[in-house]
Design an enzyme around this catalytic site. Structure first.
Site, PDB file in Angstrom:
ATOM      1  N   HIS A  46      48.108  -3.279 -67.999  1.00  0.00           N
ATOM      2  CA  HIS A  46      47.614  -3.946 -69.208  1.00  0.00           C
ATOM      3  C   HIS A  46      46.325  -3.307 -69.714  1.00  0.00           C
ATOM      4  CE1 HIS A  46      48.832  -7.228 -71.756  1.00  0.00           C
ATOM      5  NE2 HIS A  46      47.578  -7.544 -71.947  1.00  0.00           N
TER       6      HIS A  46
ATOM      7  N   LYS B  90      58.903  -9.533 -75.737  1.00  0.00           N
ATOM      8  CA  LYS B  90      58.846 -10.987 -75.548  1.00  0.00           C
ATOM      9  C   LYS B  90      59.656 -11.682 -76.631  1.00  0.00           C
ATOM     10  CE  LYS B  90      54.459 -11.809 -73.160  1.00  0.00           C
ATOM     11  NZ  LYS B  90      53.125 -12.408 -73.294  1.00  0.00           N
TER      12      LYS B  90
ATOM     13  N   TYR C 271      41.171  -6.911 -80.350  1.00  0.00           N
ATOM     14  CA  TYR C 271      40.853  -5.473 -80.262  1.00  0.00           C
ATOM     15  C   TYR C 271      39.881  -5.012 -81.340  1.00  0.00           C
ATOM     16  CZ  TYR C 271      44.886  -5.524 -77.177  1.00  0.00           C
ATOM     17  OH  TYR C 271      45.745  -5.808 -76.151  1.00  0.00           O
TER      18      TYR C 271
ATOM     19  N   ARG D 183      47.368  -0.645 -71.906  1.00  0.00           N
ATOM     20  CA  ARG D 183      47.798  -1.217 -73.191  1.00  0.00           C
ATOM     21  C   ARG D 183      46.581  -1.502 -74.074  1.00  0.00           C
ATOM     22  NH1 ARG D 183      52.149  -4.324 -75.692  1.00  0.00           N
ATOM     23  NH2 ARG D 183      51.504  -6.466 -76.136  1.00  0.00           N
TER      24      ARG D 183
ATOM     25  N   HIS E 159      53.000  -8.160 -80.870  1.00  0.00           N
ATOM     26  CA  HIS E 159      52.342  -9.461 -80.881  1.00  0.00           C
ATOM     27  C   HIS E 159      52.977 -10.352 -81.945  1.00  0.00           C
ATOM     28  CE1 HIS E 159      48.315  -7.876 -79.040  1.00  0.00           C
ATOM     29  NE2 HIS E 159      49.185  -8.251 -78.115  1.00  0.00           N
TER      30      HIS E 159
ATOM     31  N   ARG F 290      54.330  -3.150 -72.536  1.00  0.00           N
ATOM     32  CA  ARG F 290      54.017  -4.071 -71.446  1.00  0.00           C
ATOM     33  C   ARG F 290      54.686  -3.524 -70.182  1.00  0.00           C
ATOM     34  NH1 ARG F 290      55.676  -7.514 -75.822  1.00  0.00           N
ATOM     35  NH2 ARG F 290      53.980  -8.854 -76.545  1.00  0.00           N
TER      36      ARG F 290
END
Length: 240
Positions: free
Chosen positions: A203, A133, A238, A206, A229, A110
């Site tokens: 992004h 995150k 994806y 990514r 994730h 990210r």
């Protein structure tokens, strides 16, 4: 507060519907009303609150009564392999910008994670740990090209900043850590130079990283881990 509810026992399906209608009329960040996805965030928060009440054995409407608005399937922003190649070439006059692009495509980081990296990155290894995150740590991998690009950039540095990626200040000002917004501007500039008319952001790289892995036979669980994730559902966009 909007529904003027003073007691949790007053929460009903009727005033939840009214709250949903009120949200639907609120302005969004762009032109038009608030997006369904954003409206859902409010409903998810309300559902979490009701779950908390149930755990505390406080009488209130069941959280299962709150349904989320159906969303259209999320579309991925992608660039073609030829566009990716042109994008990389567009940065060749700047060792820093080349390192940024190569590192983003190699690791799937990210932009916030990229900006948080320090200049003591261990380039003797093919991987490094990153804190993402929710303070979750994961391992990402360095391609030989990315490793060489970062090494070349570090060799060109004359400053002592602890940040890996810094701006090029004018005058005698000390360099400062690049912000995500600065990286977005750098990539936008490179995309324009490469003649790419699509919107290209960190992004997007990514997204390209993830789809490239899947196209080359990586399993979705591995991609989930590499992207950091929390839910496999996020990674599944994806696979379409």
């Amino acid at each position: 507060a909007q529904m003027k509810i003073k007691d949790v026992g007053e929460i009903s399906e009727q005033n939840i519907r009214e709250f949903r209608l009120w949200l639907n009329r609120q302005p969004g960040t762009a032109a038009g009303s608030m997006k369904r996805r954003t409206q859902n965030y409010y409903m998810i928060a309300l559902r979490a609150f009701l779950k908390f009440l149930r755990k505390r054995e406080i009488d209130a409407i069941s959280p299962e009564r709150i349904e989320l608005a159906k969303l259209p399937e999320r579309e991925l922003d992608l660039i073609t392999p030829a566009e990716l190649s042109r994008l990389m070439n567009s940065a060749k006059e700047s060792v820093r910008d080349t390192a940024i692009l190569e590192l983003l495509f190699s690791t799937g980081l990210r932009v916030s994670e990229l900006c948080a990296l320090d200049s003591d990155l261990d380039l003797s290894q093919d991987s490094f740990s990153v804190r993402g995150k929710g303070e979750k740590v994961r391992v990402v991998f360095l391609s030989p090209t990315a490793k060489a690009a970062v090494a070349s950039y570090l060799k060109s540095r004359k400053d002592m900043s602890e940040a890996l990626f810094v701006n090029v200040p004018s005058g005698k000002a000390a360099p400062s850590r690049l912000t995500p917004r600065s990286v977005e501007r750098i990539i936008k500039k490179c995309a324009i130079k490469a003649g790419i008319t699509k919107k290209v952001t960190p992004h997007v790289l990514r997204h390209v990283f993830a789809t490239d892995l899947l196209n080359n036979g990586a399993d979705i669980r591995s991609v989930q881990q590499l992207l950091g994730h929390a839910s496999i559902n996020t990674t599944q966009i994806y696979t379409h």
